[in-house]
Write a protein that holds these residues in place. Structure first.
Motif, short mmCIF file in Angstrom:
data_model
loop_
_atom_site.label_atom_id
_atom_site.label_comp_id
_atom_site.label_asym_id
_atom_site.label_seq_id
_atom_site.Cartn_x
_atom_site.Cartn_y
_atom_site.Cartn_z
N ASN A 220 31.05 46.27 50.25
CA ASN A 220 31.23 44.83 50.02
C ASN A 220 32.41 44.59 49.09
O ASN A 220 32.37 44.96 47.92
N ILE A 222 34.29 41.94 47.07
CA ILE A 222 33.94 40.61 46.57
C ILE A 222 35.14 39.87 45.99
O ILE A 222 35.02 38.70 45.61
N ILE A 241 35.19 45.77 44.37
CA ILE A 241 34.19 46.15 45.37
C ILE A 241 32.89 46.49 44.68
O ILE A 241 32.86 46.81 43.49
#
Length: 284
Positions: A220, A222, A241
């Motif tokens: 992910n 972000i 991340i």
């Protein structure tokens, strides 16, 4: 045990000062005039850590920091979220009706733009919120106000004519804690964030290919910020991340990133703030 010195930008009573007191209540908060001064204090060993704002939910990124970080030999070792409550401060005896101007840091003025317009006040830019409060206190002029914190009101003897003066209730600033030495969290400290900067190779679709490894490995990302170089070409990027470089999926993603970049530097791997999850649960 000796108290650590935590440097922040601004004068006593600034939001950064409050952030230091919240995260490091037993340590010493050291004011510094500018962001470069904070970085210099770390590099020269005059401070152990720095509390630096990097993003705000209303004003966006703190551009100075995003440009200082890649050029400075510092590391991110933590993060902190501060719910920002701006107050309209003036000298005792002043009223909303006597005010003509309001001074504060550009970000604070931007976060209170609608409220300022509603009162018909003329905004004046200053170096920081607490400094604006000090100047209002020194002037003893009932036509002048400052947007600052309740701590600044206490320090400089001002009254709050309005509290929660910001335009949106979700007004929150994310701070990063910086150190001159790398102090990485461990994989078992999860949830962990990793921040890095990279430059893509000058080939077609380099950024798309560079980021593909994070998607295929379920990492992910972000945050992704771009930088414009001297030739006005976007070549450098700043990313956050979720995960640790030693996590299998993160390791694979970073390895794939390396194929399409000519520079990669990890700025820090650190524990996510407990406030991050709470902040997200509240819909931000």
């Amino acid at each position: 045990m000796s108290r650590r010195k935590i440097v922040y930008q601004g004068e006593p009573g600034a939001n950064s000062h409050i952030a230091v007191r919240q995260m490091f209540p037993d340590d010493e908060a050291i004011p510094s005039e500018t962001f470069p001064d904070c970085f210099a204090a770390l590099a020269e060993g005059r401070a152990d850590l720095a509390m630096i704002p990097i993003d705000n939910t209303l004003a966006g990124r703190v551009a100075d920091i995003h440009h200082l970080m890649p050029e400075s030999n510092v590391y991110i070792v933590g993060e902190h979220f501060l719910r920002v409550n701006h107050q309209l401060l003036a000298i005792p005896g002043a009223t909303i009706e006597t005010l003509k101007t309001v001074a504060s840091h550009p970000h604070a003025l931007g976060q209170c733009r609608k409220s300022i317009r509603a009162l018909g006040l003329t905004p004046i830019t200053t170096a920081d919120t607490a400094g604006a409060a000090r100047e209002v206190a020194e002037a003893q002029d009932p036509t002048r106000a400052a947007i600052a914190t309740s701590l600044a009101a206490e320090i400089y003897g001002l009254q709050a004519l309005r509290t929660e003066f910001e335009d949106a209730a979700h007004n929150t600033t994310r701070f990063v804690v910086l150190s001159a030495s790398r102090e990485d969290a461990r994989p078992e400290d999860a949830p962990v964030l990793t921040t890095f900067i990279f430059k893509v190779r000058n080939v077609p679709a380099a950024l798309y290919k560079a980021l593909g490894g994070f998607a295929t490995n379920g990492v992910n990302m972000i945050k992704l910020e771009s930088y414009v170089d001297e030739g006005f070409n976007v070549a450098q990027f700043y990313a956050d991340i979720v995960g640790h470089p030693e996590d299998r999926n993160v390791a694979f993603a970073l390895e794939e990133l390396g194929f399409f970049t000519n520079y990669l530097r990890i700025l820090g791997t650190y524990k996510a703030s407990p406030l991050r999850e709470l902040w997200s649960m509240n819909g931000h």
